[in-house]
Design a protein around this motif. Sequence first.
Motif, PDB file in Angstrom:
ATOM      1  N   SER A   1      51.880  37.730  38.567  1.00 25.65           N
ATOM      2  CA  SER A   1      50.593  37.514  37.833  1.00 25.65           C
ATOM      3  C   SER A   1      49.855  38.798  37.876  1.00 25.65           C
ATOM      4  O   SER A   1      49.622  39.464  36.842  1.00 25.65           O
ATOM      5  CB  SER A   1      49.781  36.268  38.599  1.00 25.65           C
ATOM      6  OG  SER A   1      49.647  36.540  39.805  1.00 25.65           O
ATOM      7  N   SER A   2      49.044  39.181  39.049  1.00 26.89           N
ATOM      8  CA  SER A   2      48.295  40.242  39.158  1.00 26.89           C
ATOM      9  C   SER A   2      49.024  41.665  38.623  1.00 26.89           C
ATOM     10  O   SER A   2      48.288  42.651  38.402  1.00 26.89           O
ATOM     11  CB  SER A   2      47.527  40.273  40.321  1.00 26.89           C
ATOM     12  OG  SER A   2      48.196  40.347  41.581  1.00 26.89           O
ATOM     13  N   SER A   3      50.053  41.805  39.306  1.00 25.71           N
ATOM     14  CA  SER A   3      50.754  43.235  39.045  1.00 25.71           C
ATOM     15  C   SER A   3      50.930  43.370  37.357  1.00 25.71           C
ATOM     16  O   SER A   3      51.199  44.443  36.955  1.00 25.71           O
ATOM     17  CB  SER A   3      52.035  43.293  39.562  1.00 25.71           C
ATOM     18  OG  SER A   3      53.141  42.207  38.919  1.00 25.71           O
ATOM     19  N   VAL A   4      50.861  42.263  36.435  1.00 26.01           N
ATOM     20  CA  VAL A   4      50.923  42.617  35.080  1.00 26.01           C
ATOM     21  C   VAL A   4      49.594  42.317  34.306  1.00 26.01           C
ATOM     22  O   VAL A   4      49.816  42.207  33.053  1.00 26.01           O
ATOM     23  CB  VAL A   4      52.274  41.739  34.443  1.00 26.01           C
ATOM     24  CG1 VAL A   4      53.531  42.031  35.056  1.00 26.01           C
ATOM     25  CG2 VAL A   4      51.849  40.091  34.701  1.00 26.01           C
ATOM     26  N   PHE A   5      48.549  42.097  35.118  1.00 23.23           N
ATOM     27  CA  PHE A   5      47.198  41.787  34.149  1.00 23.23           C
ATOM     28  C   PHE A   5      46.929  42.994  33.332  1.00 23.23           C
ATOM     29  O   PHE A   5      46.386  42.828  32.171  1.00 23.23           O
ATOM     30  CB  PHE A   5      46.191  42.034  35.505  1.00 23.23           C
ATOM     31  CG  PHE A   5      46.148  40.513  36.055  1.00 23.23           C
ATOM     32  CD1 PHE A   5      46.463  39.312  35.183  1.00 23.23           C
ATOM     33  CD2 PHE A   5      45.280  40.392  37.449  1.00 23.23           C
ATOM     34  CE1 PHE A   5      46.174  38.229  35.935  1.00 23.23           C
ATOM     35  CE2 PHE A   5      45.232  39.059  37.940  1.00 23.23           C
ATOM     36  CZ  PHE A   5      45.648  37.955  37.047  1.00 23.23           C
ATOM     37  N   SER A   6      47.266  44.312  33.697  1.00 27.11           N
ATOM     38  CA  SER A   6      46.976  45.229  32.644  1.00 27.11           C
ATOM     39  C   SER A   6      47.682  45.041  31.355  1.00 27.11           C
ATOM     40  O   SER A   6      46.890  45.173  30.412  1.00 27.11           O
ATOM     41  CB  SER A   6      47.216  46.729  33.156  1.00 27.11           C
ATOM     42  OG  SER A   6      46.508  47.123  34.461  1.00 27.11           O
TER      43      SER A   6
ATOM     44  N   VAL B   1      38.032  51.878  27.914  1.00 26.79           N
ATOM     45  CA  VAL B   1      36.525  51.483  28.618  1.00 26.79           C
ATOM     46  C   VAL B   1      36.380  49.860  28.926  1.00 26.79           C
ATOM     47  O   VAL B   1      35.959  49.668  30.214  1.00 26.79           O
ATOM     48  CB  VAL B   1      35.517  51.796  27.485  1.00 26.79           C
ATOM     49  CG1 VAL B   1      34.115  51.476  28.103  1.00 26.79           C
ATOM     50  CG2 VAL B   1      35.293  53.302  27.204  1.00 26.79           C
ATOM     51  N   GLN B   2      36.746  49.158  28.115  1.00 24.59           N
ATOM     52  CA  GLN B   2      36.975  47.632  28.510  1.00 24.59           C
ATOM     53  C   GLN B   2      37.876  47.404  29.621  1.00 24.59           C
ATOM     54  O   GLN B   2      37.450  46.544  30.662  1.00 24.59           O
ATOM     55  CB  GLN B   2      37.449  46.722  27.472  1.00 24.59           C
ATOM     56  CG  GLN B   2      36.599  46.777  26.183  1.00 24.59           C
ATOM     57  CD  GLN B   2      37.211  46.108  24.891  1.00 24.59           C
ATOM     58  OE1 GLN B   2      38.363  46.544  24.585  1.00 24.59           O
ATOM     59  NE2 GLN B   2      36.619  45.021  24.464  1.00 24.59           N
ATOM     60  N   ARG B   3      38.718  47.819  30.009  1.00 25.97           N
ATOM     61  CA  ARG B   3      39.781  47.972  30.852  1.00 25.97           C
ATOM     62  C   ARG B   3      39.183  48.238  32.224  1.00 25.97           C
ATOM     63  O   ARG B   3      39.334  47.553  33.289  1.00 25.97           O
ATOM     64  CB  ARG B   3      41.158  48.658  30.759  1.00 25.97           C
ATOM     65  CG  ARG B   3      42.142  48.572  32.001  1.00 25.97           C
ATOM     66  CD  ARG B   3      42.739  47.446  32.185  1.00 25.97           C
ATOM     67  NE  ARG B   3      43.338  46.930  33.232  1.00 25.97           N
ATOM     68  CZ  ARG B   3      42.972  46.623  34.487  1.00 25.97           C
ATOM     69  NH1 ARG B   3      41.498  46.284  34.540  1.00 25.97           N
ATOM     70  NH2 ARG B   3      43.681  46.463  35.496  1.00 25.97           N
TER      71      ARG B   3
ATOM     72  N   VAL C   1      44.184  50.957  38.363  1.00 23.54           N
ATOM     73  CA  VAL C   1      43.950  50.825  36.982  1.00 23.54           C
ATOM     74  C   VAL C   1      44.673  52.216  36.300  1.00 23.54           C
ATOM     75  O   VAL C   1      45.357  51.844  35.255  1.00 23.54           O
ATOM     76  CB  VAL C   1      42.260  50.983  36.928  1.00 23.54           C
ATOM     77  CG1 VAL C   1      41.952  50.933  35.403  1.00 23.54           C
ATOM     78  CG2 VAL C   1      41.811  49.861  37.596  1.00 23.54           C
ATOM     79  N   PHE C   2      44.420  53.317  36.865  1.00 17.62           N
ATOM     80  CA  PHE C   2      44.649  54.351  35.907  1.00 17.62           C
ATOM     81  C   PHE C   2      46.051  55.061  36.081  1.00 17.62           C
ATOM     82  O   PHE C   2      46.457  55.632  35.396  1.00 17.62           O
ATOM     83  CB  PHE C   2      43.531  55.468  36.050  1.00 17.62           C
ATOM     84  CG  PHE C   2      42.248  54.903  35.749  1.00 17.62           C
ATOM     85  CD1 PHE C   2      41.980  54.997  34.312  1.00 17.62           C
ATOM     86  CD2 PHE C   2      41.276  54.442  36.782  1.00 17.62           C
ATOM     87  CE1 PHE C   2      40.598  54.469  34.122  1.00 17.62           C
ATOM     88  CE2 PHE C   2      40.108  54.224  36.605  1.00 17.62           C
ATOM     89  CZ  PHE C   2      39.509  54.192  35.045  1.00 17.62           C
TER      90      PHE C   2
END
Length: 406
Positions: free
Chosen positions: A24-29, A41-43, A234-235
């Motif tokens: 789940s969280s590992s593929v949120f991006s 920016v939204q990310r 994130v980045f």
Amino acid sequence: MTKDKAKQLFLAAIILLTVAQGLSSSVFSNYFKEVYQVDSVQRGFLEIPREMPGVLCVVVISLLGSMGNVSMAFIAYGLSCLGLLVLGLLSPSYGMMMVFLFIASLGEHMMMPLRDSIAIDLSKEGKTGTFLGKLKGRMLFASMMTSLAVFIGFRIGIFWFGEGMIPSFCLALVIAAVGAGFILKLKKECPELNVPQRHKQASGKKEKHSFKKKYLPYYVVTAVYGCQKRVRIVFGPWIIIELLAKGADTLALLGIAAHFAGSLFAPLIGRFLDRYGVKKALVLEGCGIAAIFVFSGWVAGSIAGETFGTVGAPLFVAYLVYILINLTDHFNTVHTFLMKQLADDPADVMENLSFGLSVDHVIAVVLSGGLGIIWQAWGPQYVFYIAAAASMVQVCVAGWLKRIGE
């Protein structure tokens, strides 16, 4: 129940939650990008509902502290399950997605200090670093296998992102629920482990919080870690997703390599801590992470500016960067060890681990949107250079500890 059996039950519960997070969280991006079409920016600003639970964690754990560590862990699993239920099955609107992202993330963040505190309680004297490293290694192996499952699932079409059900989130829900059952069993069969965060005094008044000037080095390194973690979570992936336009299957394949490398690296940090101490570990952390982020910034800037001359070089080097950035996460063991070393009382550890998590996430929430703007307006390399500069603070803290010791 013996301590060894309690360890095995605890490890099983943590591994199951790790698998659920990997699905789940590992593929949120990719979920944000493919379902809601977010830009950089939204990310960055989506990290506010995702990471705000970390800011509030100290308050939540303080309010629930009289329940005991294992009881709070069960609640954390329940929150994760609730969030996954809505995200996986109900196809929420963008606004509702942020609400249940917050709920799932609250469960995940509560488990961070609880996991480390329970692990410390289960570890043998003089082997705390080793057991924390072992725990991290097991979690990484589970993450590696989960990344393999995600890669195969997205590649052959078992998993997908779109309107309606999200299959990987639904599977994560089932696995997290089983993990909650193990936590419930641990609470029932090992009640002595369910230690309240802070007991009441004989007068009936609650003891004062244990936030002390002596613990300031721990607060500082966790604040810096918050900056580093934004870049890692994130980045780092955004290089692959935004600059190279790769999907969840590619990230999953890279996750396999990163988790395999981490499963070898994390136990080494634990043994390094037990052998050489926290001061030298902080120097290693600061210098190592700074070098990785400087290299990452150069790579991200070169890809964005299309200055790589060799065909295929951007892919190879970007993938290497992703793996190296993920290795930086495992230095968090150093911070847990530092808090244990500084603590005047074992009861201080849990409270300050949750407070440190909140410090980390205050920095994360403050920086996330700003770093997204810097990425878009000036270039991705400057995001990594800022994180590299911040890493030198950890070296300074090591010198500070040395002076305090003398």
